[in-house]
Scaffold this motif. Structure first.
Motif, PDB file in Angstrom:
ATOM      1  N   LEU A   1      56.274  44.953  29.081  1.00 20.25           N
ATOM      2  CA  LEU A   1      56.220  44.227  27.929  1.00 20.25           C
ATOM      3  C   LEU A   1      54.580  43.664  28.026  1.00 20.25           C
ATOM      4  O   LEU A   1      54.415  42.776  26.893  1.00 20.25           O
ATOM      5  CB  LEU A   1      57.094  42.862  27.859  1.00 20.25           C
ATOM      6  N   PHE A   2      53.921  44.094  28.551  1.00 20.49           N
ATOM      7  CA  PHE A   2      52.360  43.322  28.737  1.00 20.49           C
ATOM      8  C   PHE A   2      51.607  44.595  29.055  1.00 20.49           C
ATOM      9  O   PHE A   2      52.239  45.103  30.482  1.00 20.49           O
ATOM     10  CB  PHE A   2      52.460  41.957  29.536  1.00 20.49           C
ATOM     11  N   PRO A   3      50.340  44.456  28.896  1.00 23.23           N
ATOM     12  CA  PRO A   3      49.435  45.568  29.649  1.00 23.23           C
ATOM     13  C   PRO A   3      49.200  45.076  30.919  1.00 23.23           C
ATOM     14  O   PRO A   3      49.447  43.976  31.570  1.00 23.23           O
ATOM     15  CB  PRO A   3      47.902  45.321  28.806  1.00 23.23           C
ATOM     16  N   VAL A   4      49.004  46.239  31.770  1.00 22.06           N
ATOM     17  CA  VAL A   4      48.933  46.092  33.238  1.00 22.06           C
ATOM     18  C   VAL A   4      47.655  45.136  33.634  1.00 22.06           C
ATOM     19  O   VAL A   4      46.542  45.153  33.163  1.00 22.06           O
ATOM     20  CB  VAL A   4      48.780  47.518  33.930  1.00 22.06           C
ATOM     21  N   THR A   5      48.036  44.121  34.413  1.00 20.11           N
ATOM     22  CA  THR A   5      47.122  43.232  34.881  1.00 20.11           C
ATOM     23  C   THR A   5      47.192  43.144  36.374  1.00 20.11           C
ATOM     24  O   THR A   5      48.259  43.359  37.069  1.00 20.11           O
ATOM     25  CB  THR A   5      47.118  41.876  34.327  1.00 20.11           C
ATOM     26  N   GLY A   6      46.372  42.312  37.186  1.00 13.41           N
ATOM     27  CA  GLY A   6      46.568  42.044  38.609  1.00 13.41           C
ATOM     28  C   GLY A   6      46.818  40.759  38.870  1.00 13.41           C
ATOM     29  O   GLY A   6      46.347  40.089  39.693  1.00 13.41           O
ATOM     30  N   GLN A   7      48.141  40.406  38.367  1.00 11.67           N
ATOM     31  CA  GLN A   7      48.683  38.957  38.655  1.00 11.67           C
ATOM     32  C   GLN A   7      49.713  38.933  39.486  1.00 11.67           C
ATOM     33  O   GLN A   7      50.848  39.675  39.243  1.00 11.67           O
ATOM     34  CB  GLN A   7      49.133  38.437  37.426  1.00 11.67           C
ATOM     35  N   PRO A   8      49.797  38.507  40.725  1.00 16.06           N
ATOM     36  CA  PRO A   8      51.002  38.748  41.804  1.00 16.06           C
ATOM     37  C   PRO A   8      51.974  37.819  41.211  1.00 16.06           C
ATOM     38  O   PRO A   8      51.798  36.694  40.602  1.00 16.06           O
ATOM     39  CB  PRO A   8      50.269  38.084  43.010  1.00 16.06           C
ATOM     40  N   LEU A   9      53.242  37.888  41.615  1.00 18.48           N
ATOM     41  CA  LEU A   9      54.348  37.091  41.600  1.00 18.48           C
ATOM     42  C   LEU A   9      54.325  35.780  42.409  1.00 18.48           C
ATOM     43  O   LEU A   9      54.495  36.118  43.729  1.00 18.48           O
ATOM     44  CB  LEU A   9      55.707  37.829  41.561  1.00 18.48           C
ATOM     45  N   PRO A  10      54.225  34.705  41.866  1.00 16.55           N
ATOM     46  CA  PRO A  10      53.890  33.382  42.861  1.00 16.55           C
ATOM     47  C   PRO A  10      54.856  33.209  43.749  1.00 16.55           C
ATOM     48  O   PRO A  10      56.191  33.293  43.592  1.00 16.55           O
ATOM     49  CB  PRO A  10      53.845  32.045  41.859  1.00 16.55           C
ATOM     50  N   LEU A  11      54.462  33.243  44.965  1.00 13.37           N
ATOM     51  CA  LEU A  11      55.358  32.772  46.239  1.00 13.37           C
ATOM     52  C   LEU A  11      56.281  33.974  46.592  1.00 13.37           C
ATOM     53  O   LEU A  11      57.137  33.883  47.694  1.00 13.37           O
ATOM     54  CB  LEU A  11      56.271  31.503  46.162  1.00 13.37           C
ATOM     55  N   ILE A  12      56.082  34.940  46.041  1.00 14.33           N
ATOM     56  CA  ILE A  12      57.045  36.105  46.439  1.00 14.33           C
ATOM     57  C   ILE A  12      56.056  37.563  46.752  1.00 14.33           C
ATOM     58  O   ILE A  12      56.096  38.058  47.849  1.00 14.33           O
ATOM     59  CB  ILE A  12      57.945  36.745  45.153  1.00 14.33           C
ATOM     60  N   SER A  13      55.039  37.490  46.104  1.00 18.60           N
ATOM     61  CA  SER A  13      54.072  38.743  46.194  1.00 18.60           C
ATOM     62  C   SER A  13      53.296  38.455  47.648  1.00 18.60           C
ATOM     63  O   SER A  13      53.118  37.481  48.006  1.00 18.60           O
ATOM     64  CB  SER A  13      52.930  38.968  45.117  1.00 18.60           C
ATOM     65  N   LYS A  14      53.025  39.387  48.250  1.00 14.93           N
ATOM     66  CA  LYS A  14      51.975  39.405  49.354  1.00 14.93           C
ATOM     67  C   LYS A  14      50.789  39.166  49.118  1.00 14.93           C
ATOM     68  O   LYS A  14      50.123  39.704  48.192  1.00 14.93           O
ATOM     69  CB  LYS A  14      51.934  40.700  50.187  1.00 14.93           C
ATOM     70  N   GLY A  15      50.334  38.085  49.848  1.00 13.43           N
ATOM     71  CA  GLY A  15      48.937  37.522  49.380  1.00 13.43           C
ATOM     72  C   GLY A  15      48.426  36.503  50.538  1.00 13.43           C
ATOM     73  O   GLY A  15      49.262  36.013  51.152  1.00 13.43           O
TER      74      GLY A  15
ATOM     75  N   MET B   1      56.316  39.341  35.652  1.00 14.80           N
ATOM     76  CA  MET B   1      57.511  40.410  35.152  1.00 14.80           C
ATOM     77  C   MET B   1      57.327  41.150  34.097  1.00 14.80           C
ATOM     78  O   MET B   1      57.793  42.214  33.765  1.00 14.80           O
ATOM     79  CB  MET B   1      58.519  39.107  35.153  1.00 14.80           C
ATOM     80  N   MET B   2      56.617  40.464  32.791  1.00 18.71           N
ATOM     81  CA  MET B   2      56.445  41.260  31.806  1.00 18.71           C
ATOM     82  C   MET B   2      55.586  42.706  31.955  1.00 18.71           C
ATOM     83  O   MET B   2      55.906  43.703  31.361  1.00 18.71           O
ATOM     84  CB  MET B   2      55.683  40.344  30.595  1.00 18.71           C
TER      85      MET B   2
END
Length: 425
Positions: free
Chosen positions: A350-364, A344-345
């Motif tokens: 509010l935070f540099p770009v990273t490759g972290q998906p949103l748990p249980l919502i993002s496609k994966g 979310m950040m």
């Protein structure tokens, strides 16, 4: 109805949170996967695949929450060596063959199915840390050996993850540090660790900023990516709209546009505009699409679901009479919620770009199934705490039944005394 109760056992609130997140995931991934639909030419393909993964995930939750929590202590025995081997293999193959996706070697393929070893490694570490903290508890706190064992395990895993996925390594290490604080590791050791990390972080930042753009340093091939993300985040100079390079910083720009063009209630599901410009709208930047379509209300609701999960996990941990299930539940909740907050950040800048998906919502694939396994573990521990409460209620009831006959026996005696008094009078 009894069949449903037998299948969906455990804490009802955790089930509600899980199902709400899955429902939001189906709606938003269906909307945000327009780029995948365009590339594949199949309108229903991406969402069908995602729905199948979620259904398999529900099966994983049901399977895991029927396993007694004591069996989870055995998992690190085979998960840790397996994770170390897979992470080393993926990293070496990336160096030898140069086969990387988006500049990083994070996936390996088994029979046509992509698999991410770092997700399995995260599970191995948090279970192992929970087990070590539970077994090394003294009256004064965690045994000094606990800190040493945790650092060895976490250090090896994080060193293998960091070259290809620095944000995941940092996230995992942060959760482990929080767990050591909860597990009563000596504050002196934690302060020494913070000092060492600050020094190491400063040196790494210096190397990243000083190193040339096309550095050929082994295992540090992503230096240029880290450098660009840090400089883009720290550079607060305002750029006129006419001079803004939207192609260079497209992810950030379109995520900000999605949020800025939203309102209190959003544009409604399916009406996102920026999903067609965000290459990772269905994954890393799905929270921006959620805000665009569901508004501030939808974004706040999603954030509250994760906070509610953490609070509920804390209540479950508080009811545990043993330390391992309590540490395990808190470690899992901290992992899921920390990753959600990081995602979310990034989306809101509010935070540099990273490759972290949103748990249980993002496609994966791997991440979704592992997160479902986490939910199953929490539910397994909640079944244990529910059983403790039932036993406590039964014991209280038995005690009441034992006490009540003695009270009844005392009543005739008092009546007899009263009658004697009346007779004497």
């Amino acid at each position: 109805m009894d069949l449903v109760k037998n299948i969906f056992k455990g804490d009802k609130v955790i089930w509600i949170i899980f199902l709400c997140l899955c429902l939001i995931s189906i709606i938003e991934v269906f909307s945000a996967a327009s780029t995948l639909t365009y590339k594949s030419g199949d309108h229903w393909g991406p969402i069908t695949q995602h729905s199948v993964i979620l259904m398999v995930g529900v099966v994983v939750v049901v399977f895991m929450h029927n396993i007694p929590y004591k069996w989870f202590q055995v998992f690190p025995i085979f998960l840790l060596p397996l994770s170390l081997c897979l992470l080393a293999f993926v990293t070496l193959m990336g160096v030898i063959t140069g086969d990387r996706v988006n500049g990083a070697a994070r996936w390996m393929t088994f029979f046509g199915v992509q698999f991410q070893p770092s997700e399995l490694a995260k599970m191995a570490v948090i279970i192992a840390v929970s087990f070590i903290l539970s077994k090394k508890q003294d009256d004064e706190g965690a045994n000094p050996k606990a800190f040493k064992y945790i650092m060895i395990i976490t250090g090896l895993i994080c060193l293998l993850i960091a070259p290809e996925n620095l944000s995941t390594a940092m996230l995992l290490f942060g959760v482990v540090v929080l767990m050591m604080f909860i597990g009563r590791v000596a504050m002196k050791k934690l302060l020494m660790l913070f000092g060492t990390l600050a020094l190491a972080g400063g040196l790494l930042a210096a190397v990243v900023l000083i190193a040339p753009e096309n550095s050929k340093i082994p295992f540090l091939h992503r230096l240029s990516t880290w450098k660009s993300r840090i400089t883009n985040f720290t550079d607060k100079e305002e750029v006129p709209a006419a001079k803004f390079d939207i192609d260079k910083d497209g992810q950030i720009a379109h995520a900000h546009i999605a949020i800025a063009t939203s309102n209190f209630i959003g544009k409604a599901p399916g009406n996102s505009v920026q999903r067609d410009f965000l290459s990772q709208a269905f994954s890393d930047f799905i929270f921006a699409i959620i805000i665009e379509e569901l508004g501030l209300v939808g974004g706040a609701f999603v954030a509250l679901l994760y906070i509610w999960l953490l609070i509920r996990a804390g209540r479950i941990a508080k009811k545990c009479e043993r330390t391992f299930p309590a540490f395990l539940v808190m470690a899992i909740a901290l992992m899921l919620v920390s990753q959600a907050i990081l995602n979310m950040m990034v989306a809101v800048g509010l935070f540099p770009v990273t490759g972290q998906p949103l748990p249980l919502i993002s496609k994966g694939g791997t991440s979704t199934l592992i997160n479902c396994a986490y939910i199953g573990m929490i539910l397994s521990v909640s079944r244990y705490t529910a059983r403790l409460e039932e036993e406590k209620e039964k014991n209280d009831k038995i005690q009441m039944e034992v006490i009540s006959p003695s009270e009844e026996a005392a009543e005739p005696t008092s009546e007899l005394l009263n009658s004697d008094t009346e007779f004497e009078e």
